[in-house]
Design a protein around this motif. Structure first.
Motif, PDB file in Angstrom:
ATOM      1  N   GLY A 133      42.208  42.060  36.948  1.00 26.87           N
ATOM      2  CA  GLY A 133      42.543  41.915  38.365  1.00 26.87           C
ATOM      3  C   GLY A 133      41.848  40.737  39.008  1.00 26.87           C
ATOM      4  O   GLY A 133      42.432  40.020  39.812  1.00 26.87           O
ATOM      5  N   LEU A 134      40.589  40.519  38.643  1.00 29.00           N
ATOM      6  CA  LEU A 134      39.861  39.363  39.187  1.00 29.00           C
ATOM      7  C   LEU A 134      40.495  38.049  38.767  1.00 29.00           C
ATOM      8  O   LEU A 134      40.580  37.095  39.555  1.00 29.00           O
ATOM      9  CB  LEU A 134      38.381  39.395  38.737  1.00 29.00           C
ATOM     10  CG  LEU A 134      37.494  40.459  39.357  1.00 29.00           C
ATOM     11  CD1 LEU A 134      36.100  40.399  38.739  1.00 29.00           C
ATOM     12  CD2 LEU A 134      37.413  40.305  40.863  1.00 29.00           C
ATOM     13  N   VAL A 135      40.952  38.019  37.520  1.00 26.19           N
ATOM     14  CA  VAL A 135      41.567  36.798  37.002  1.00 26.19           C
ATOM     15  C   VAL A 135      42.925  36.555  37.690  1.00 26.19           C
ATOM     16  O   VAL A 135      43.251  35.424  38.031  1.00 26.19           O
ATOM     17  CB  VAL A 135      41.732  36.885  35.468  1.00 26.19           C
ATOM     18  CG1 VAL A 135      42.583  35.758  34.928  1.00 26.19           C
ATOM     19  CG2 VAL A 135      40.364  36.900  34.799  1.00 26.19           C
ATOM     20  N   LEU A 136      43.683  37.622  37.885  1.00 28.30           N
ATOM     21  CA  LEU A 136      45.020  37.478  38.458  1.00 28.30           C
ATOM     22  C   LEU A 136      45.030  37.258  39.961  1.00 28.30           C
ATOM     23  O   LEU A 136      45.901  36.611  40.492  1.00 28.30           O
ATOM     24  CB  LEU A 136      45.876  38.709  38.110  1.00 28.30           C
ATOM     25  CG  LEU A 136      46.220  38.863  36.643  1.00 28.30           C
ATOM     26  CD1 LEU A 136      46.964  40.166  36.409  1.00 28.30           C
ATOM     27  CD2 LEU A 136      47.064  37.688  36.161  1.00 28.30           C
ATOM     28  N   TRP A 137      44.040  37.850  40.667  1.00 26.48           N
ATOM     29  CA  TRP A 137      44.047  37.738  42.137  1.00 26.48           C
ATOM     30  C   TRP A 137      43.404  36.490  42.551  1.00 26.48           C
ATOM     31  O   TRP A 137      42.751  35.812  42.665  1.00 26.48           O
ATOM     32  CB  TRP A 137      43.378  38.942  42.797  1.00 26.48           C
ATOM     33  CG  TRP A 137      44.206  40.166  42.713  1.00 26.48           C
ATOM     34  CD1 TRP A 137      45.491  40.313  43.121  1.00 26.48           C
ATOM     35  CD2 TRP A 137      43.841  41.439  42.157  1.00 26.48           C
ATOM     36  NE1 TRP A 137      45.938  41.589  42.855  1.00 26.48           N
ATOM     37  CE2 TRP A 137      44.949  42.297  42.276  1.00 26.48           C
ATOM     38  CE3 TRP A 137      42.687  41.918  41.576  1.00 26.48           C
ATOM     39  CZ2 TRP A 137      44.920  43.609  41.857  1.00 26.48           C
ATOM     40  CZ3 TRP A 137      42.673  43.231  41.163  1.00 26.48           C
ATOM     41  CH2 TRP A 137      43.773  44.051  41.302  1.00 26.48           C
TER      42      TRP A 137
END
Length: 137
Positions: A133-137
């Protein structure tokens, strides 16, 4: 800062879950307290906490109904995450963690010929879901 604390929390508990099949209630309590403080300080809408807490309640019910097949430690971890993460982050982390855990369970069943009673730690998959999620957001 919140991301670093959450990563450290999930990292420590993922390691404990893998190595000892347990979690640290101390870190759960600290993260839950920080999450409650952060929610108040940031002016988080109370309704934003209802969905994560409802999901945690469902997991608690599943843990009780299945005699611990869903571990209470996982429920405590989800409670702490529900307090510190925004609803979207919480849902994304949980969904990704469940998808990854389901994929691993499928590999264990089909390729490695394990049975359906094989226990798998859930927190490492939550960690992977949160990082994703951190990478995608």
């Amino acid at each position: 800062m919140k991301e670093v604390v959450t990563l450290a929390f999930l990292g420590v508990n993922a390691w404990l879950d893998l190595k000892k099949k347990e979690i640290s209630l101390l870190t759960v309590g600290i993260l839950a307290a920080l999450g409650a403080i952060w929610s108040v300080m940031s002016g988080r809408d109370l309704m934003q906490a209802v969905l994560p807490l409802g999901i945690v309640t469902v997991f608690l019910g599943l843990s009780l109904l299945t005699g611990g097949a869903v571990g209470l430690g996982d429920v405590w971890i989800l409670l702490a995450l529900g307090l510190i993460l925004e609803t979207g982050e919480f849902l994304g982390t949980l969904c990704m963690g469940m998808l990854l855990a389901g994929g691993w369970a499928l590999i264990l069943l089909v390729i490695l010929r394990k049975n359906r009673h094989t226990e798998i730690p859930f927190v490492p998959f939550l960690l992977a879901g949160y990082i994703g999620g951190l990478v995608l957001w």
